[in-house]
Design an enzyme around this catalytic site. Structure first.
Site, mmCIF file in Angstrom:
data_model
loop_
_atom_site.group_PDB
_atom_site.id
_atom_site.type_symbol
_atom_site.label_atom_id
_atom_site.label_comp_id
_atom_site.label_asym_id
_atom_site.label_seq_id
_atom_site.Cartn_x
_atom_site.Cartn_y
_atom_site.Cartn_z
ATOM 1 N N ARG A 165 0.835 -1.221 0.000
ATOM 2 C CA ARG A 165 0.000 0.000 0.000
ATOM 3 C C ARG A 165 0.866 1.267 0.000
ATOM 4 O O ARG A 165 0.571 2.255 0.681
ATOM 5 C CB ARG A 165 -0.928 0.042 1.221
ATOM 6 C CG ARG A 165 -2.008 -1.024 1.250
ATOM 7 C CD ARG A 165 -3.032 -0.824 0.153
ATOM 8 N NE ARG A 165 -4.173 -1.707 0.301
ATOM 9 C CZ ARG A 165 -4.215 -2.962 -0.131
ATOM 10 N NH1 ARG A 165 -3.179 -3.485 -0.770
ATOM 11 N NH2 ARG A 165 -5.300 -3.700 0.030
ATOM 12 N N SER A 239 -10.593 -0.486 3.219
ATOM 13 C CA SER A 239 -9.862 -0.680 4.481
ATOM 14 C C SER A 239 -9.442 0.680 5.027
ATOM 15 O O SER A 239 -8.804 1.460 4.316
ATOM 16 C CB SER A 239 -8.601 -1.509 4.249
ATOM 17 O OG SER A 239 -8.941 -2.763 3.738
ATOM 18 N N GLU A 335 -5.114 4.292 6.273
ATOM 19 C CA GLU A 335 -4.830 3.979 4.875
ATOM 20 C C GLU A 335 -5.276 5.097 3.929
ATOM 21 O O GLU A 335 -4.450 5.635 3.200
ATOM 22 C CB GLU A 335 -5.488 2.627 4.542
ATOM 23 C CG GLU A 335 -4.672 1.784 3.591
ATOM 24 C CD GLU A 335 -4.842 2.259 2.195
ATOM 25 O OE1 GLU A 335 -3.847 2.719 1.612
ATOM 26 O OE2 GLU A 335 -5.948 2.185 1.664
HETATM 27 N N1 EPU Z 1 -10.710 -10.639 10.136
HETATM 28 C C1 EPU Z 1 -11.405 -10.707 11.328
HETATM 29 N N2 EPU Z 1 -12.397 -9.799 11.553
HETATM 30 C C2 EPU Z 1 -12.723 -8.839 10.660
HETATM 31 C C3 EPU Z 1 -11.995 -8.741 9.450
HETATM 32 C C4 EPU Z 1 -10.977 -9.658 9.221
HETATM 33 O O1 EPU Z 1 -11.159 -11.570 12.164
HETATM 34 O O2 EPU Z 1 -13.646 -8.075 10.934
HETATM 35 C C5 EPU Z 1 -9.664 -11.633 9.871
HETATM 36 C C6 EPU Z 1 -10.123 -12.601 8.747
HETATM 37 O O3 EPU Z 1 -10.882 -13.647 9.255
HETATM 38 C C7 EPU Z 1 -8.794 -13.053 8.199
HETATM 39 C C8 EPU Z 1 -7.912 -11.825 8.342
HETATM 40 O O4 EPU Z 1 -8.513 -11.008 9.342
HETATM 41 O O5 EPU Z 1 -8.255 -14.088 8.990
HETATM 42 C C9 EPU Z 1 -7.742 -11.049 7.040
HETATM 43 O O6 EPU Z 1 -9.012 -10.624 6.568
HETATM 44 P P1 EPU Z 1 -9.338 -10.418 5.001
HETATM 45 O O7 EPU Z 1 -8.937 -11.604 4.208
HETATM 46 O O8 EPU Z 1 -10.748 -9.955 4.892
HETATM 47 O O9 EPU Z 1 -8.360 -9.280 4.540
HETATM 48 P P2 EPU Z 1 -7.880 -7.918 5.213
HETATM 49 O O10 EPU Z 1 -6.491 -8.082 5.676
HETATM 50 O O11 EPU Z 1 -8.885 -7.485 6.216
HETATM 51 C C10 EPU Z 1 -6.862 -6.997 3.001
HETATM 52 C C11 EPU Z 1 -6.844 -5.700 2.252
HETATM 53 C C12 EPU Z 1 -8.130 -5.532 1.446
HETATM 54 C C13 EPU Z 1 -8.244 -6.693 0.478
HETATM 55 C C14 EPU Z 1 -8.237 -8.002 1.259
HETATM 56 C C15 EPU Z 1 -8.198 -9.199 0.351
HETATM 57 C C16 EPU Z 1 -5.455 -4.154 3.494
HETATM 58 C C17 EPU Z 1 -5.397 -2.951 4.368
HETATM 59 N N3 EPU Z 1 -6.667 -4.593 3.160
HETATM 60 O O12 EPU Z 1 -7.914 -6.920 3.968
HETATM 61 O O13 EPU Z 1 -8.022 -4.334 0.701
HETATM 62 O O14 EPU Z 1 -9.437 -6.599 -0.294
HETATM 63 O O15 EPU Z 1 -7.041 -8.062 2.089
HETATM 64 O O16 EPU Z 1 -6.940 -9.297 -0.269
HETATM 65 O O17 EPU Z 1 -4.403 -4.688 3.136
HETATM 66 C C18 EPU Z 1 -8.507 -1.989 0.721
HETATM 67 O O18 EPU Z 1 -7.292 -1.790 0.688
HETATM 68 O O19 EPU Z 1 -9.332 -1.055 0.749
HETATM 69 C C19 EPU Z 1 -9.004 -3.355 0.766
HETATM 70 C C20 EPU Z 1 -10.307 -3.631 0.889
#
Ligand code: EPU
Length: 341
Positions: A165, A239, A335
């Site tokens: 990012r 995010s 972010e």
């Molecule tokens: N999780 C929770 N609770 C929540 C959200 C997430 O426990 O409320 C846990 C999930 O169960 C999982 C882990 O956190 O074990 C990661 O969650 P997820 O796969 O949804 O991805 P993220 O890390 O929350 C990132 C990106 C997203 C992108 C997704 C998929 C960043 C800041 N965010 O989210 O990007 O779509 O991975 O690759 O890196 C964005 O940048 O706006 C964005 C949406």
């Protein structure tokens, strides 16, 4: 010829839908119009701000300067070799439309980035990423105009200094260069990247064992629609925090205390933590405060259903970050950027 408008309401130009008024506003539909706009702000001695799709930008209630909206449209194939097609897209092209048109034309590599809101010109700034693919994986070069001299330059992948990012446009080139077009290096062969657990699960659900690029894009769209609020109906900026990257020792100590904590390998033996998980553990998932709401299906997303101004959103974010710091001793970094930052 550009048209400078005064006191323009920017609420519909940002996906958080915060109320905001720009003292001056103009669209730039070509490189020459962009140069004209930059020259205008220089002669008027007014600050200039660039606003793309407004999906990763937080707007102040009043923006005292010229807001320039690059609307350079269209995309074309600018070269090819045996395996790769080079596609150049204007900064104002809507990202998701571009992704789907590339798939239709047999240019592959963007599938995992389907449905990300925003415009092509903003994609390199934060090196957008989702479901195991980052913009840098398909990036070839970009073209940008220097704000002071108006000179058009081309930057290579290396020169963009992409990180998680992050890019040179968040650092040294911030407010110094405006991206006018981006050239992608896309595969002619229908190669797919299916490593992200949520994506693997989604494809397995529909019994797809060897997915086509279109099927990957469709699976990504389904996962996103389920977890993430559509900005058109529930205003949000995706995010709200980056996933924090911490040193291995600290990650190990956290894991000992919280065995369920998701952790991922990052560069230089560091570990990336899931900010959404940390926020949920602090009890913030689905909670409302300051007229703003943490999304109930993904705690990393702050929504603005009441379309309140940016101050409230920043207050809620500060409360969340303070709780995460207190409980886990982890600092969350915002972010989306403030236009005035
Ligand atoms: N999780 C929770 N609770 C929540 C959200 C997430 O426990 O409320 C846990 C999930 O169960 C999982 C882990 O956190 O074990 C990661 O969650 P997820 O796969 O949804 O991805 P993220 O890390 O929350 C990132 C990106 C997203 C992108 C997704 C998929 C960043 C800041 N965010 O989210 O990007 O779509 O991975 O690759 O890196 C964005 O940048 O706006 C964005 C949406």
């Amino acid at each position: 010829m550009i048209q400078i408008l005064e006191n323009v309401d920017l609420q519909r130009y940002n996906t958080m839908a915060v109320p905001s008024v720009a003292r001056f506003f103009c669209r730039a539909t070509s490189v020459s119009e962009l140069r004209e706009a930059l020259a205008w702000s220089q002669t008027q001695h007014t600050a200039q701000y660039v606003l793309g799709g407004g999906s990763n930008t937080l707007l102040d209630a009043e923006v005292n300067g010229l807001v320039i909206r690059p609307e350079i449209s269209g995309w074309e194939v600018v070269g090819e070799d045996k395996d790769v097609v080079y596609v150049c897209a204007g900064a104002g092209v809507v990202w998701h439309t571009f992704v789907m048109e590339c798939i239709e034309n047999g240019y592959f590599g963007l599938e995992n980035l389907a449905l990300i809101p925003g415009h092509v010109g903003a994609a390199p700034i934060q090196n957008i990423g989702a479901y195991g693919v980052e913009l840098k994986d398909v990036f070839h070069t970009l073209q940008a105009v220097n704000c002071e001299s108006g000179e058009l330059i081309e930057l290579s992948k290396l020169q963009c200094e992409f990180g998680y990012r992050d890019s040179v446009f968040k650092g040294r080139y911030k407010n110094k260069q405006v991206i006018t077009s981006v050239t992608f290096s896309l595969s002619k062969a229908p190669r797919v990247s299916v490593q992200y657990p949520a994506l693997i699960e989604e494809l397995a659900k529909s019994n797809v064992l060897t997915p086509t690029p279109r099927q990957v894009a469709e699976a990504v769209i389904r996962v996103r629609r389920r977890k993430l609020p559509a900005p058109e109906t529930i205003p949000n900026a995706g995010s709200f925090f980056k996933n924090p990257v911490v040193c291995e020792d600290f990650a190990l100590r956290l894991k000992a205390e919280y065995p369920q904590m998701p952790q991922y390998d990052a560069a230089n033996k560091r570990k990336k933590l899931a900010a959404g998980w940390l926020i949920e553990q602090c009890g913030w998932k689905g909670r409302k405060a300051f007229g703003v709401k943490v999304h109930d299906k993904q705690a990393l997303v702050i929504t603005n259903p009441n379309r309140v101004d940016v101050g409230n959103i920043l207050e809620l974010a500060a409360s969340i970050a303070a709780d995460v710091k207190l409980k886990f001793d982890v600092s969350l970094e915002r972010e989306p950027k403030l236009l005035s930052e």
